[in-house]
Design a protein around this motif. Structure first.
Motif, mmCIF file in Angstrom:
data_model
loop_
_atom_site.group_PDB
_atom_site.id
_atom_site.type_symbol
_atom_site.label_atom_id
_atom_site.label_comp_id
_atom_site.label_asym_id
_atom_site.label_seq_id
_atom_site.Cartn_x
_atom_site.Cartn_y
_atom_site.Cartn_z
ATOM 1 N N GLU A 187 -78.772 21.712 -4.738
ATOM 2 C CA GLU A 187 -78.228 22.199 -6.008
ATOM 3 C C GLU A 187 -76.934 21.473 -6.358
ATOM 4 O OE1 GLU A 187 -77.794 26.361 -5.721
ATOM 5 O OE2 GLU A 187 -79.958 26.801 -5.869
ATOM 6 N N GLU A 188 -76.066 21.248 -5.354
ATOM 7 C CA GLU A 188 -74.812 20.534 -5.607
ATOM 8 C C GLU A 188 -75.091 19.107 -6.056
ATOM 9 O OE1 GLU A 188 -70.766 20.373 -6.019
ATOM 10 O OE2 GLU A 188 -72.016 22.104 -5.479
ATOM 11 N N MET A 196 -80.802 23.981 0.465
ATOM 12 C CA MET A 196 -80.905 24.289 -0.959
ATOM 13 C C MET A 196 -79.544 24.164 -1.655
ATOM 14 S SD MET A 196 -83.974 24.884 -1.932
ATOM 15 C CE MET A 196 -83.596 25.667 -3.480
ATOM 16 N N CYS A 197 -78.486 24.629 -0.979
ATOM 17 C CA CYS A 197 -77.148 24.487 -1.557
ATOM 18 C C CYS A 197 -76.780 23.022 -1.767
ATOM 19 C CB CYS A 197 -76.117 25.175 -0.668
ATOM 20 S SG CYS A 197 -76.276 26.976 -0.624
ATOM 21 N N GLN A 245 -77.825 18.095 -7.591
ATOM 22 C CA GLN A 245 -78.387 18.146 -8.935
ATOM 23 C C GLN A 245 -77.295 18.339 -9.977
ATOM 24 O OE1 GLN A 245 -81.287 21.208 -9.401
ATOM 25 N NE2 GLN A 245 -81.967 20.514 -11.434
ATOM 26 N N LYS A 246 -76.296 19.225 -9.668
ATOM 27 C CA LYS A 246 -75.190 19.437 -10.600
ATOM 28 C C LYS A 246 -74.388 18.155 -10.794
ATOM 29 C CE LYS A 246 -74.553 24.364 -9.667
ATOM 30 N NZ LYS A 246 -73.620 25.400 -9.137
#
Length: 340
Positions: free
Chosen positions: A42-43, A38-39, A45-46
């Motif tokens: 998210e990274e 998940m991390c 996606q950012k």
């Protein structure tokens, strides 16, 4: 105690705990793995959002410049330099009513007009102050004259009051002397009247003592029209014969009243008896009417039951006999098969 059974239970308990511990460790390992995944997502996606914003900024900078926009004239920093003055004079034809560029009090000679108005207000203020001072002086003069008039009027009033007080004292002295003379005359008159009253009272007492009033002579109450005519102011009461006659008459009145009451009681009893008979007759009539209503209701229920049976039998006959031949689609298909 069965030691083998207890050992077996302990062994099974340890195996169960080991199995549960292995499952918990597996679940914890999977959770850590999912968290790392998940991390990373998210990274990623950012980073994608940053790249998209950077590309969008470059596109705006290269292909959507401010001077190419339709509303650039509203945000142009050089608009004031490029723009023309709002108006060059008060009669500028561009300053129409619908343009709302010129309002009352916004003319170009505003400063001069305000200066003239301030000067005019100053002159008006000085004139008002001068008028106010003159009015105050006139008011003070009028007040001084009014005070002098009031002082003179008060002096005259005090003089009149002093003269009136002197005349009142003279009148009071004369009145006092007159009242003293009147009191002396009244005292002498009262003494004469008192002596005369005492004399009259003694004569009246002597007359009453010697007269028929206190002696209670019954003949003095007989009037001039006969024996039955009584003089009320001299009457001393009735004799025994008159009292006996009145008592006998009262007894006769009591007997007559008792007889009348007995007749009224008998008449009320007769009315009560007649009311009871009437109420009993009405009750019998009501009961007879209720019995007749029950008989009529029973006959009506019997007739309705017979009609209901007949209706049911008729419906059964119509359903089983009359309406048993239900038309089919072939019956309706034989119509409208040819043209006219």
């Amino acid at each position: 105690i069965d030691k083998d059974a207890l050992d077996a239970q302990v062994k099974e308990r340890k195996i169960q705990e080991a199995t549960e511990k292995a499952q918990h460790e597996k679940i914890a390992h999977d959770m850590k793995k999912n968290d790392k995944l998940m991390c990373l997502l998210e990274e990623r996606q950012k980073n994608e959002i940053k790249d998209m914003n950077r590309a969008l900024t470059e596109f705006h900078k290269n292909f959507q410049k401010p001077e190419t926009r339709r509303e650039f004239d509203l945000n142009d920093p050089q608009a004031l330099k490029k723009d023309r003055p709002a108006r060059v004079s008060d009669d500028d034809p561009r300053c129409t009513i619908s343009g709302m560029q010129k309002f009352m009090g916004e003319d170009l000679n505003y400063d001069q007009r305000m200066k003239f108005q301030k000067e005019q207000l100053r002159e008006w203020s000085l004139q008002q102050q001068k008028d106010w001072k003159n009015a105050l002086a006139d008011q003070k003069l009028a007040d001084d004259l009014y005070d002098k008039f009031r002082i003179e009027l008060d002096r005259k009033i005090m003089e009149e009051q002093r003269k009136e007080e002197e005349s009142r004292r003279g009148v009071c002295a004369a009145t006092k002397d007159f009242n003293r003379i009147q009191v002396a005359e009244l005292d002498h008159k009262n003494e004469l009247e008192k002596a005369q009253k005492m004399k009259d009272d003694m004569e009246e007492i002597t007359f009453l003592l010697r007269g028929d009033l206190l002696s209670e002579n019954p003949d003095q109450a007989v009037g001039p029209l006969g024996k039955h005519h009584v003089l009320v102011d001299r009457w001393k009461g009735m004799n025994q014969e008159q009292l006996m006659a009145i008592r006998q008459f009262q007894k006769e009145q009591a007997l007559e009243r008792q007889r009348v009451r007995e007749q009224e009681r008998q008449r009320d009893a007769e009315w009560d008896r007649q009311r009871l008979q009437t109420a009993r007759a009405l009750l019998l009539c009501e009961r007879q009417q209720q019995r007749q209503n029950r008989v009529q209701r029973r006959d009506l229920d019997f007739v309705n039951a017979e009609l209901s049976h007949e209706q049911k039998a008729k419906n059964i006959y119509l359903k089983e006999e009359e309406y048993s031949n239900i038309p089919t689609d072939e019956f309706y298909a034989q119509f409208n098969t040819t043209t006219r």
